[in-house]
Structures are given as structure tokens and as C-alpha cells.
Design a protein around this motif. Sequence first.
Motif, PDB file in Angstrom:
ATOM      1  N   LYS A  98      25.494  31.862  46.804  1.00 22.99           N
ATOM      2  CA  LYS A  98      26.291  32.601  45.798  1.00 22.99           C
ATOM      3  C   LYS A  98      27.188  33.637  46.473  1.00 22.99           C
ATOM      4  N   ASP A 103      30.044  31.904  48.461  1.00 17.58           N
ATOM      5  CA  ASP A 103      31.074  31.378  47.549  1.00 17.58           C
ATOM      6  C   ASP A 103      31.913  32.497  46.934  1.00 17.58           C
ATOM      7  N   ALA A 104      31.267  33.626  46.662  1.00 14.45           N
ATOM      8  CA  ALA A 104      32.003  34.768  46.088  1.00 14.45           C
ATOM      9  C   ALA A 104      32.991  35.350  47.097  1.00 14.45           C
ATOM     10  N   TYR A 105      32.598  35.341  48.364  1.00 14.55           N
ATOM     11  CA  TYR A 105      33.443  35.954  49.405  1.00 14.55           C
ATOM     12  C   TYR A 105      34.438  34.949  50.009  1.00 14.55           C
ATOM     13  N   ARG A 106      34.247  33.677  49.693  1.00 12.79           N
ATOM     14  CA  ARG A 106      35.053  32.619  50.325  1.00 12.79           C
ATOM     15  C   ARG A 106      36.574  32.837  50.210  1.00 12.79           C
ATOM     16  N   PRO A 107      37.122  33.180  49.008  1.00  7.87           N
ATOM     17  CA  PRO A 107      38.573  33.372  48.930  1.00  7.87           C
ATOM     18  C   PRO A 107      39.075  34.450  49.895  1.00  7.87           C
ATOM     19  N   ALA A 108      38.309  35.530  50.052  1.00 11.54           N
ATOM     20  CA  ALA A 108      38.708  36.614  50.967  1.00 11.54           C
ATOM     21  C   ALA A 108      38.674  36.131  52.418  1.00 11.54           C
ATOM     22  N   THR A 161      37.573  44.856  48.326  1.00 18.53           N
ATOM     23  CA  THR A 161      37.495  43.424  47.971  1.00 18.53           C
ATOM     24  C   THR A 161      36.041  42.968  47.949  1.00 18.53           C
ATOM     25  N   TRP A 162      35.276  43.417  48.954  1.00 17.19           N
ATOM     26  CA  TRP A 162      33.847  43.060  49.036  1.00 17.19           C
ATOM     27  C   TRP A 162      33.113  43.561  47.784  1.00 17.19           C
ATOM     28  N   GLN A 215      34.264  44.149  44.856  1.00 15.60           N
ATOM     29  CA  GLN A 215      34.678  43.370  43.666  1.00 15.60           C
ATOM     30  C   GLN A 215      34.003  42.004  43.629  1.00 15.60           C
ATOM     31  N   THR A 216      33.931  41.349  44.783  1.00  8.72           N
ATOM     32  CA  THR A 216      33.470  39.952  44.824  1.00  8.72           C
ATOM     33  C   THR A 216      31.966  39.821  45.016  1.00  8.72           C
ATOM     34  N   VAL A 217      31.451  40.514  46.031  1.00  6.40           N
ATOM     35  CA  VAL A 217      30.032  40.394  46.394  1.00  6.40           C
ATOM     36  C   VAL A 217      29.189  41.504  45.769  1.00  6.40           C
TER      37      VAL A 217
END
Length: 322
Positions: free
Chosen positions: A95, A98-103, A310-311, A313-315
Amino acid sequence: LKLRVAGNLVAAGLLQQQREQPFFESFGKSTGLPIEMDYKPMDVLGVKDSDGLRIIRSGLFDVVALRLAQVSRDDPTLLGPDIVGLATDYDTARKVFDAYRPALEQRLKERHNAKLLASYPFGPQILFCKGALAGLADLKGRKVRVSDQSLAKFIEGLGGIPVSLAFGETQQALERGVADCAITGPASANSGGWPEVTTHTLPLGFQMHHVAFAMNLAKWNALPADQQAKVTQAFRRFENDTWAYSRELWDDAARCNTGQQPCKLGKRFALKEVPVSAGDRKIVAEAVRTVSLPLWAEGCDKVADKCSATWKQTVGPLAGVH
């Protein structure tokens, strides 16, 4: 099209030998694409795993296995999905990744001239020690092999002495007393012969140790759109397969190392498995807020604007950090 691949270390064990190498060597045949992957592991090529980003950016190799803990010395942003205490089991790790993958994709593209294709983890990284061990408190004054800054800082906080060693040098270091303890996954420890020179293992995960596979961006952009789609599909299947196999290997090796059955894939040893206390679990879980996130965010924000934002927000929502 012939692509040069710098793969994971042979020393990494069965994930590399049974999944990664066959995938690359049969790539053209299994995908029906006119692409031949000239695959060689980094330790066979004489390439250091810490140089992964440099060799893909320069185009020296077309596809490279990036061991995130090692290459994060060149770019801390890449350690975002694997700071200490964040993801200590497979489901959480997937999880988080996958959450951090775009970054991660964006960073590799913009800074390292690379296209992210897939990843796999070696699984929860645990402790192997020579001599009596009851829990994390016993690391005080001991020399512990670590693989990245986040882990080094955590061990320091416990009163241990972090020692940065390449995986291939660790068994000898343990044997000679250069290190008293070392951290890796059970399968890597098994194939690296660590249980021959240690006596105890504490099966408490600190982080996951991800490997990401990326292609040089110029090579990627030169592929026609239909070939890019097929390559993406092939690597997605490879990713799902290796995550599942990694978990199977982890469970098997954990049993093999402590002399339990069934032990089908590894070599049997007789390490003493130390029970994990609730207190020790809490120390690792709290490390995200107290040690690893502040340290990582500081280094990360220096090299990339809004990196820690960014981290968060996503993770952050997955880690309960806002």
C-alpha cells in the motif's frame, strides 16, 4: 533491440536467481517483442549497487535494478517508501509503495533520466546477532550492520554502533567480530550464510528493502507506443509475481534459519528465535515520528522542493502522520 541490464546481486539469493534473471533472459520470447535483454547481475559486472542511478542516467546500462536503500545516498527522495518503522509487513508495504509510486516515477524521470517499470521487496528486514539477545535493549554497545542512514540513526538511538557494510562483506565481518549483529531479510541471510556465524534472530521488521527496476528514458521514449504498453504489462506481471514469491521465500527462510519445518527452499540452520515484545514493537512503530521521518525529511527537502509535503499527502494517511 538489444538492451543492457544491470540486475540485482547474485548474493541477493533466490529472488534474483529464480524470478529476476529468468524474467529478463526470456523477455523477448515471453512477450513476443523484438527486444533482447542482455542481463548480468551487478556483482558479476563489477558495478557497485550504490552507483545504480549514475549508470542509468549516463546510459551505460539501459535497464538497472535500483536498490533503494543503497541509491538513496545519491538521492534521499527514493527512500520515501522505506524509512524505518513505516512498512514492516508485506500488506502495508504494498500500500505504501503504491501510494508513493507516482512521486517516485516523477523523480526518476525528471532527475535521473529513467522510467520506473517495477519493484519488489526483500521483505521485513530483521536482526541477526552473535551472542545472547533478548530484545532491542541488548543492542547497546554492539556494532550493528546497517544499509542506510535511516537505520543507522535508529540503531544509534538504541545505543548501538551502526556499521555500514555491503551485503557481500557482512558474513566475514560477523565472523571476525567487525560486526556483532546485522540486519537483512531471512532469505538473504540464509543464502548469504549468516546463520553460520550468528546465534540469535529477532523477527521484528524494521523496513522492507525495495528494489526498483528502471529503464533509461531515451531508450524508453524510442519504443513505439504499442511496445511500451506490452513492456509495461510484462513488468506489471513480474512485479505481482515477485511480491508473492518474496513472501513465500521470507516465510520459508524464517523457518529454515531456526531449524523448523517445512524448509523447502533454503538451507536448515539452528538459530534461536527471540520472542518479540510489545515494547520493542512500539519502539519500531514510533521510530517513524521520532527518528526516521524527521531525519529523512530534512535530507529530502534539501534536494527536492516539497519532498516531505508530498510524502505526508501520499503516505502520511497510511502511517497516521499528518
